[in-house]
Motif scaffolding. Sequence first.
Motif, PDB file in Angstrom:
ATOM      1  N   GLU A 220       7.874  82.380   2.242  1.00  0.00           N
ATOM      2  CA  GLU A 220       9.031  82.974   2.918  1.00  0.00           C
ATOM      3  C   GLU A 220       9.449  84.242   2.180  1.00  0.00           C
ATOM      4  O   GLU A 220       9.503  84.263   0.950  1.00  0.00           O
ATOM      5  CB  GLU A 220      10.187  81.981   2.966  1.00  0.00           C
ATOM      6  CG  GLU A 220      11.360  82.462   3.802  1.00  0.00           C
ATOM      7  CD  GLU A 220      12.394  81.378   4.053  1.00  0.00           C
ATOM      8  OE1 GLU A 220      13.376  81.663   4.765  1.00  0.00           O
ATOM      9  OE2 GLU A 220      12.212  80.252   3.539  1.00  0.00           O
ATOM     10  N   VAL A 221       9.769  85.295   2.938  1.00  0.00           N
ATOM     11  CA  VAL A 221      10.130  86.586   2.339  1.00  0.00           C
ATOM     12  C   VAL A 221      11.439  87.084   2.946  1.00  0.00           C
ATOM     13  O   VAL A 221      11.997  86.481   3.866  1.00  0.00           O
ATOM     14  CB  VAL A 221       9.006  87.629   2.539  1.00  0.00           C
ATOM     15  CG1 VAL A 221       7.692  87.125   1.950  1.00  0.00           C
ATOM     16  CG2 VAL A 221       8.823  87.956   4.019  1.00  0.00           C
ATOM     17  N   SER A 222      11.932  88.205   2.430  1.00  0.00           N
ATOM     18  CA  SER A 222      13.199  88.770   2.880  1.00  0.00           C
ATOM     19  C   SER A 222      13.050  89.430   4.248  1.00  0.00           C
ATOM     20  O   SER A 222      12.024  90.043   4.559  1.00  0.00           O
ATOM     21  CB  SER A 222      13.699  89.816   1.883  1.00  0.00           C
ATOM     22  OG  SER A 222      13.938  89.236   0.626  1.00  0.00           O
ATOM     23  N   THR A 223      14.099  89.311   5.062  1.00  0.00           N
ATOM     24  CA  THR A 223      14.111  89.942   6.376  1.00  0.00           C
ATOM     25  C   THR A 223      15.367  90.792   6.535  1.00  0.00           C
ATOM     26  O   THR A 223      16.290  90.737   5.725  1.00  0.00           O
ATOM     27  CB  THR A 223      14.064  88.882   7.487  1.00  0.00           C
ATOM     28  OG1 THR A 223      15.188  87.996   7.342  1.00  0.00           O
ATOM     29  CG2 THR A 223      12.787  88.077   7.431  1.00  0.00           C
ATOM     30  N   GLY A 224      15.400  91.553   7.599  1.00  0.00           N
ATOM     31  CA  GLY A 224      16.522  92.447   7.873  1.00  0.00           C
ATOM     32  C   GLY A 224      16.009  93.806   8.288  1.00  0.00           C
ATOM     33  O   GLY A 224      14.855  94.168   8.013  1.00  0.00           O
ATOM     34  N   ASP A 225      16.873  94.585   8.931  1.00  0.00           N
ATOM     35  CA  ASP A 225      16.447  95.892   9.425  1.00  0.00           C
ATOM     36  C   ASP A 225      15.913  96.791   8.321  1.00  0.00           C
ATOM     37  O   ASP A 225      14.999  97.592   8.543  1.00  0.00           O
ATOM     38  CB  ASP A 225      17.618  96.580  10.131  1.00  0.00           C
ATOM     39  CG  ASP A 225      17.990  95.903  11.437  1.00  0.00           C
ATOM     40  OD1 ASP A 225      17.154  95.137  11.957  1.00  0.00           O
ATOM     41  OD2 ASP A 225      19.107  96.133  11.937  1.00  0.00           O
ATOM     42  N   ASP A 226      16.477  96.657   7.119  1.00  0.00           N
ATOM     43  CA  ASP A 226      16.045  97.525   6.029  1.00  0.00           C
ATOM     44  C   ASP A 226      14.692  97.129   5.455  1.00  0.00           C
ATOM     45  O   ASP A 226      14.161  97.809   4.572  1.00  0.00           O
ATOM     46  CB  ASP A 226      17.097  97.559   4.923  1.00  0.00           C
ATOM     47  CG  ASP A 226      17.304  96.195   4.269  1.00  0.00           C
ATOM     48  OD1 ASP A 226      17.013  95.171   4.927  1.00  0.00           O
ATOM     49  OD2 ASP A 226      17.744  96.155   3.112  1.00  0.00           O
ATOM     50  N   THR A 227      14.104  96.030   5.940  1.00  0.00           N
ATOM     51  CA  THR A 227      12.785  95.587   5.469  1.00  0.00           C
ATOM     52  C   THR A 227      11.673  95.943   6.448  1.00  0.00           C
ATOM     53  O   THR A 227      10.506  95.655   6.192  1.00  0.00           O
ATOM     54  CB  THR A 227      12.758  94.057   5.249  1.00  0.00           C
ATOM     55  OG1 THR A 227      12.744  93.393   6.519  1.00  0.00           O
ATOM     56  CG2 THR A 227      13.963  93.601   4.438  1.00  0.00           C
ATOM     57  N   SER A 228      12.001  96.565   7.577  1.00  0.00           N
ATOM     58  CA  SER A 228      11.040  96.713   8.662  1.00  0.00           C
ATOM     59  C   SER A 228       9.853  97.607   8.315  1.00  0.00           C
ATOM     60  O   SER A 228       8.805  97.510   8.941  1.00  0.00           O
ATOM     61  CB  SER A 228      11.737  97.253   9.917  1.00  0.00           C
ATOM     62  OG  SER A 228      12.298  98.526   9.658  1.00  0.00           O
ATOM     63  N   GLU A 229       9.995  98.477   7.320  1.00  0.00           N
ATOM     64  CA  GLU A 229       8.876  99.331   6.911  1.00  0.00           C
ATOM     65  C   GLU A 229       8.562  99.173   5.427  1.00  0.00           C
ATOM     66  O   GLU A 229       8.157 100.118   4.755  1.00  0.00           O
ATOM     67  CB  GLU A 229       9.168 100.788   7.250  1.00  0.00           C
ATOM     68  CG  GLU A 229       9.185 101.063   8.758  1.00  0.00           C
ATOM     69  CD  GLU A 229       7.881 100.676   9.450  1.00  0.00           C
ATOM     70  OE1 GLU A 229       6.806 100.863   8.843  1.00  0.00           O
ATOM     71  OE2 GLU A 229       7.946 100.186  10.599  1.00  0.00           O
ATOM     72  N   LYS A 230       8.736  97.950   4.917  1.00  0.00           N
ATOM     73  CA  LYS A 230       8.424  97.642   3.530  1.00  0.00           C
ATOM     74  C   LYS A 230       7.454  96.473   3.472  1.00  0.00           C
ATOM     75  O   LYS A 230       7.532  95.555   4.290  1.00  0.00           O
ATOM     76  CB  LYS A 230       9.690  97.267   2.754  1.00  0.00           C
ATOM     77  CG  LYS A 230      10.748  98.354   2.676  1.00  0.00           C
ATOM     78  CD  LYS A 230      11.976  97.835   1.932  1.00  0.00           C
ATOM     79  CE  LYS A 230      13.068  98.886   1.841  1.00  0.00           C
ATOM     80  NZ  LYS A 230      14.272  98.348   1.135  1.00  0.00           N
TER      81      LYS A 230
END
Length: 422
Positions: A220-230
Amino acid sequence: MMIQRQTLGLIITLAVASVGCQKNEIAPTSTETETASKLKASTTAAAVSVNNYVNTSTYINSGFSFLNPSQVNKNRQAIGGSAYTEVYGFNIPEENRVRGIRWNSDDETTAIWRPQGIAGFTKDGVRYLLVSWYARNNAEHKGSRITLIDISPSSSTYLTYRHILLVQPDIPSGTTSHTQYGTYAPLKVHAGGIAYFKGKIYLSSTNLGVRVFDLDKIIEVSTGDDTSEKCGKDANGNLYAFNYRYILPQIGYQKINNASPFSTIQVNDEGTQFWTGQYYAGSADAAIVPQVFGFPIDTDGKLQNSGIVTVTPKNSLFTDNHAHGIQGVFRKGNRTWLSCTGSPSNSYGSNARLARYSDGADDTVRYRWPYGAESLYYEATYGYLWSLTEFEPNAGAQNGSQVNRCIFAVDFSKYEWSILTG
């Protein structure tokens, strides 16, 4: 030409070949070299061989917590019942149909991902399907993914599913399309076929061979709009995967020599071999002779470098009686079932065929098969032969703005012992 009489007395007109996705992979990793262009047949056939298994799991040996499929939160709802018959080019005779699934509206129409491989398993009494996808267009840098789908009608999460990003340890250099951290990176391959064996996934890798993943090592990893291109693990230990909640890391691979391109893979009915197929389009590569290969496996699922079987199926639909357009294979006894695309003629809206080939025969037995059909998976407990179709609207040569993408199962017995007339 051979023809097969359907139970309703319909005679299917059959002919030649060439639509379907190109089986090329994207940006192969430096340590597992793969050519970017489609391979051409050699004038002299070299012996097929398998290299020893390479363990690539050290990058996840510490600092990660693992989940299994039953612990994955499935966040999307598929459509069941008869909905799959509504897609373009679905031509299976009604008496042969047993199951059908459509994706939610986003997944059946997306142009940046296409489904390819299919496999399945049962865990804790729940039946699952696995589907592999490859990224394209402006999402190509995201690589490939699998989808975990609950298909048990009695389950509380029936027909829900979750996409899981596939990753590998080789960090690409010069990344500009996304922020790439360390430890792991996208796996940019075509993901043309998958097989399941004893808790592991075996992914056909076009020019390499087989890549291996452990389904008990989902992360499981981090999610959110700021992760969309990482993607990757940053200096603070944060894990990213393009806003995917889960990743599945490659744990190893085996290179296969002189048997590429690997368009698909599946375990045989006896559970003793992995079978791969070569995709070549019938029109562009009419002189090439596609083959299918059976690789003995040990109890751990490792391919063995002895007892390799080579079959050259014949198919009179194609030039020089070669079986072109192989998208999927399934093997039982001395017979191979092939999901083939590419006929210039239509059979109820489709140019695909399911072809059954007996070793040494002069031709295949052929059946109607949906437009854009891909890999095969046999669910022995129920006698179901599963497949899936790939095209979004405005994608295939024929479907125009219509949805073609679905998952379906047929009664395998209807395709195992039918009698030919001709």
